[in-house]
Design a protein around this motif. Structure first.
Motif, PDB file in Angstrom:
ATOM      1  N   GLY A  38       0.819  -1.211   0.000  1.00 46.31           N
ATOM      2  CA  GLY A  38       0.000   0.000   0.000  1.00 46.31           C
ATOM      3  C   GLY A  38       0.851   1.258   0.000  1.00 46.31           C
ATOM      4  O   GLY A  38       2.086   1.207  -0.118  1.00 46.31           O
ATOM      5  N   SER A  39       0.197   2.403   0.186  1.00 44.72           N
ATOM      6  CA  SER A  39       0.888   3.686   0.105  1.00 44.72           C
ATOM      7  C   SER A  39       0.975   4.400   1.452  1.00 44.72           C
ATOM      8  O   SER A  39       1.386   5.550   1.514  1.00 44.72           O
ATOM      9  CB  SER A  39       0.178   4.596  -0.910  1.00 44.72           C
ATOM     10  N   ARG A  40       0.562   3.729   2.545  1.00 43.51           N
ATOM     11  CA  ARG A  40       0.697   4.336   3.864  1.00 43.51           C
ATOM     12  C   ARG A  40       2.134   4.150   4.361  1.00 43.51           C
ATOM     13  O   ARG A  40       2.868   3.303   3.861  1.00 43.51           O
ATOM     14  CB  ARG A  40      -0.275   3.684   4.846  1.00 43.51           C
ATOM     15  N   ASP A  41       2.507   4.935   5.365  1.00 38.60           N
ATOM     16  CA  ASP A  41       3.862   4.842   5.897  1.00 38.60           C
ATOM     17  C   ASP A  41       4.183   3.432   6.369  1.00 38.60           C
ATOM     18  O   ASP A  41       5.293   2.919   6.143  1.00 38.60           O
ATOM     19  CB  ASP A  41       4.055   5.829   7.054  1.00 38.60           C
ATOM     20  N   GLN A  42       3.230   2.790   7.024  1.00 35.06           N
ATOM     21  CA  GLN A  42       3.493   1.446   7.530  1.00 35.06           C
ATOM     22  C   GLN A  42       3.646   0.443   6.392  1.00 35.06           C
ATOM     23  O   GLN A  42       4.389  -0.536   6.502  1.00 35.06           O
ATOM     24  CB  GLN A  42       2.391   1.009   8.480  1.00 35.06           C
ATOM     25  N   ASP A  43       2.957   0.698   5.265  1.00 32.36           N
ATOM     26  CA  ASP A  43       3.109  -0.182   4.104  1.00 32.36           C
ATOM     27  C   ASP A  43       4.504  -0.028   3.490  1.00 32.36           C
ATOM     28  O   ASP A  43       5.147  -1.020   3.118  1.00 32.36           O
ATOM     29  CB  ASP A  43       2.044   0.136   3.052  1.00 32.36           C
TER      30      ASP A  43
END
Length: 407
Positions: A38-43
């Motif tokens: 994904g495109s979130r920081d955690q991803d």
């Protein structure tokens, strides 16, 4: 069997299906994911942790677009997004999110007949480790490694081993080099040599210095093709044989029927040793003294080392490579510089001031197909050879940085 024996550009849907049929379980060098990151920081943090864990351990592949159960692949789950855009996103993230940068990281979209594609991420084993995450919000300054159970954060002892691995590798390279040089100078060579003023090239996959048997020495199906892939410097193959060290390729015998001008020893671990014992031109007389020219020396180094690296790549000994060049028995020899394709300025020749030159090791992380592009990577080495003859740099590159010597 994983995908590591297949060139990334050659991987097909059939190869992916074979992973499923053979139930190739997730392990230290392969991982499966049904969906892309994904495109979130955690991803992004997950992605960087996965990539760095492979690079810090043994390398391998991440296959995105394949379902799994308990680590066993169960089927394809093709992605439907824009493959080029997704490859660019992942490559940019790896480039900017890890320190130091991982050379050789590559991604390929494998088309699926039913529609969509599967991404195969190939992460090489790094010889510039350890790599840490530096992207803000993505587990900054963390290190990861891999085991058969997946990625994990190494403990202090494991980190210490990662940090000391590169210096130890450099010591092994130098020990190997000078052991081989001493043997060559002492006459401990696979065959007797004609001359005493050799050029010596060593092209070595870094994996060779870790005890890895990475060289495919199977010549049963096409022996002639195998040996012609490693011709002696400046000549064609005159003879070849298997010996205890690996594969030996020879020039034609001299007039005495016993000595050879040149040989190539391809060792079992993938190291290539190429020796031309009569590299200095001339006869050693007052009318025709021994001499060297930049035109011939540089063309020889570029052409021969590029050819050997390409042959190693085709035989499961991939980069990075270290290139080692030595000149022996050259004290007092003039070294003339080429200022154009066919012009030598003898009055501008420098004199080599020592008997042996062992030029600095050069690391080649990726080998361009075009030999002229490859020559650009060798410019620091060629400049150092020019230094040995009293010039600040080689004259063989034009103002735009193009190599002007004919290869």
């Amino acid at each position: 069997m994983t995908l590591r024996h297949i060139s990334l550009d050659a991987i097909t849907e059939a190869d992916l299906q074979r992973l499923i049929q053979d139930q190739v379980v997730e392990k230290r060098d392969i991982d499966y994911k049904a969906a892309t990151y994904g495109s979130r920081d955690q991803d992004y943090g997950e992605f960087l942790a996965d990539v760095s864990s492979f690079a810090n351990t043994a390398g391998g592949e991440i296959v995105i677009g394949m379902t799994e159960q308990a680590g066993v692949p169960t089927g394809l789950s093709p992605l439907q997004n824009d493959p080029d855009a997704e490859i660019l996103r992942l490559e940019n993230c790896a480039r900017s999110g890890l320190q130091p940068r991982i050379f050789g990281f590559a991604v390929r979209a494998v088309p699926v007949a039913a529609g969509g594609h599967v991404l195969v991420l190939r992460i090489p084993r790094s010889y510039n480790q350890p790599h840490r995450i530096i992207r803000q919000g993505s587990g900054n300054h963390r290190f990861f490694a891999r085991s058969s159970a997946g990625k994990y954060e190494p403990n202090v002892d494991e980190l210490r081993a990662l940090f000391t691995r590169v210096p130890q590798l450099a010591d092994r390279i130098r020990d190997f080099r000078f052991d081989r040089i001493a043997k060559i100078i002492g006459g401990d060579t696979p065959v007797p040599l004609m001359g005493t003023r050799p050029i010596i090239l060593h092209v070595a996959p870094l994996s060779a210095f870790e005890g890895t048997q990475s060289f495919c020495l199977d010549i049963n199906q096409a022996p002639a093709q195998f040996f012609t892939a490693f011709p002696p410097i400046g000549t064609q193959v005159g003879d070849f044989r298997i010996n205890v060290d690996g594969a030996l390729v020879l020039s034609n015998r001299g007039a005495d029927g016993r000595t050879h001008r040149a040989y190539v020893q391809a060792f079992h671990n993938g190291i290539v040793e190429a020796v031309d014992s009569t590299f200095a031109m001339g006869e050693g007389t007052s009318r025709n003294p021994f001499r060297l020219t930049s035109l011939r020396t540089e063309a020889t180094i570029v052409r021969a080392s590029h050819s050997y690296m390409q042959s190693l790549q085709a035989r499961d000994a991939p980069p990075p490579y270290v290139l080692l060049v030595s000149l022996i028995g050259v004290r007092g020899l003039p070294y003339s510089f080429a200022m154009g394709p066919n012009t030598l300025f003898e009055d501008e020749a420098g004199t080599l001031d020592r008997d042996q030159f062992h030029f600095t090791e050069l690391l080649i992380e990726d080998v361009p197909v075009d030999p002229y592009e490859y020559a650009k990577l060798l410019r620091p080495l060629l400049d150092q050879i020019a230094n040995a003859a009293g010039r600040a740099r080689t004259p063989s590159f034009d103002p735009a940085g193009r190599f002007t010597v004919r290869i």
